[in-house]
Design a protein around this motif. Structure first.
Motif, PDB file in Angstrom:
ATOM      1  N   PHE A 211       0.873  -1.273   0.113  1.00  0.00           N
ATOM      2  CA  PHE A 211      -0.127  -0.078   0.070  1.00  0.00           C
ATOM      3  C   PHE A 211       0.921   1.142   0.192  1.00  0.00           C
ATOM      4  CE2 PHE A 211      -2.568  -3.277   2.194  1.00  0.00           C
ATOM      5  CZ  PHE A 211      -3.684  -3.373   1.232  1.00  0.00           C
ATOM      6  N   ASP A 212       2.151   1.244   0.153  1.00  0.00           N
ATOM      7  CA  ASP A 212       2.983   2.350   0.331  1.00  0.00           C
ATOM      8  C   ASP A 212       4.384   2.029  -0.644  1.00  0.00           C
ATOM      9  OD1 ASP A 212       4.496   4.695   0.776  1.00  0.00           O
ATOM     10  OD2 ASP A 212       4.496   4.502   3.018  1.00  0.00           O
ATOM     11  N   ALA A 213       4.521   2.216  -1.795  1.00  0.00           N
ATOM     12  CA  ALA A 213       5.597   1.644  -2.563  1.00  0.00           C
ATOM     13  C   ALA A 213       6.902   2.524  -2.263  1.00  0.00           C
ATOM     14  CB  ALA A 213       5.306   1.978  -3.970  1.00  0.00           C
ATOM     15  N   ARG A 214       6.879   3.454  -0.964  1.00  0.00           N
ATOM     16  CA  ARG A 214       8.037   4.450  -0.817  1.00  0.00           C
ATOM     17  C   ARG A 214       8.773   3.433   0.477  1.00  0.00           C
ATOM     18  NH1 ARG A 214       6.111   9.406   1.654  1.00  0.00           N
ATOM     19  NH2 ARG A 214       4.632   8.082   2.603  1.00  0.00           N
ATOM     20  N   GLU A 215       8.278   2.117   0.698  1.00  0.00           N
ATOM     21  CA  GLU A 215       9.080   1.486   1.903  1.00  0.00           C
ATOM     22  C   GLU A 215       9.498   0.084   1.189  1.00  0.00           C
ATOM     23  OE1 GLU A 215       7.449  -0.614   5.762  1.00  0.00           O
ATOM     24  OE2 GLU A 215       7.719   1.500   5.902  1.00  0.00           O
ATOM     25  N   TRP A 216      11.058  -0.134   1.280  1.00  0.00           N
ATOM     26  CA  TRP A 216      11.560  -1.171   0.719  1.00  0.00           C
ATOM     27  C   TRP A 216      11.774  -2.015   1.849  1.00  0.00           C
ATOM     28  CZ3 TRP A 216      14.585   0.152  -4.130  1.00  0.00           C
ATOM     29  CH2 TRP A 216      13.743   0.759  -5.145  1.00  0.00           C
TER      30      TRP A 216
END
Length: 147
Positions: free
Chosen positions: A66-71
């Motif tokens: 839901f949040d592509a900013r976290e890997w």
């Protein structure tokens, strides 16, 4: 009667010994995930782009759905005769795709010894695939000219 007692004792002994793993079972280390080393994490700098991070760390094992900013880079080594070692690096990017935060879990101070399995495996591009098959007759690949 004494012969019957010996046979029963021998049979019970064999049954008990065969059920025990006195010798032991072969176990091997099972690595899973992205191998993350201290050197890789030390190369990360806030402000790096996602492409630069991918060059240093590789593609992440997990991207938040839901949040592509976290890997998340997760590495787990299940040691055969020891315990389990787990390392995790969570990278957070800002809205411009720049690295904003680096979180680490696990012990990065020690290198993880990974042994290469030199027995078998797929054939490489430099070898003839038919050479990897044991006891197979080689076919003649030169074209024949028949008139």
């Amino acid at each position: 009667m004494q012969k019957l007692t010996r046979i029963i004792t021998l049979s019970v002994s064999i049954a008990v010994i065969s059920g025990c793993s006195y010798v032991g079972v072969y176990k091997r280390d099972i690595p899973q995930g992205n191998l993350v080393t201290e050197e890789m994490v030390d190369q990360l700098q806030p402000g790096m782009t996602q492409e630069q991070v991918t060059y240093v760390m590789g593609r992440p094992l997990l991207e938040a759905p839901f949040d592509a900013r976290e890997w998340d880079y997760v590495f787990r080594l299940d040691k055969a005769y020891a315990g389990v070692e787990q390392r995790r690096v969570t990278l957070t990017f800002d809205n411009q795709g720049r690295l904003a935060n680096i979180e680490q879990e696990g012990d990065f101070s020690q290198d993880i010894p990974l042994e290469a399995d030199s027995t078998g495996g797929p054939a490489t591009d430099t070898t003839d695939p038919t050479e990897a098959i044991p006891n197979q007759p080689r076919q003649n690949t030169t074209p024949s000219t028949t008139n």
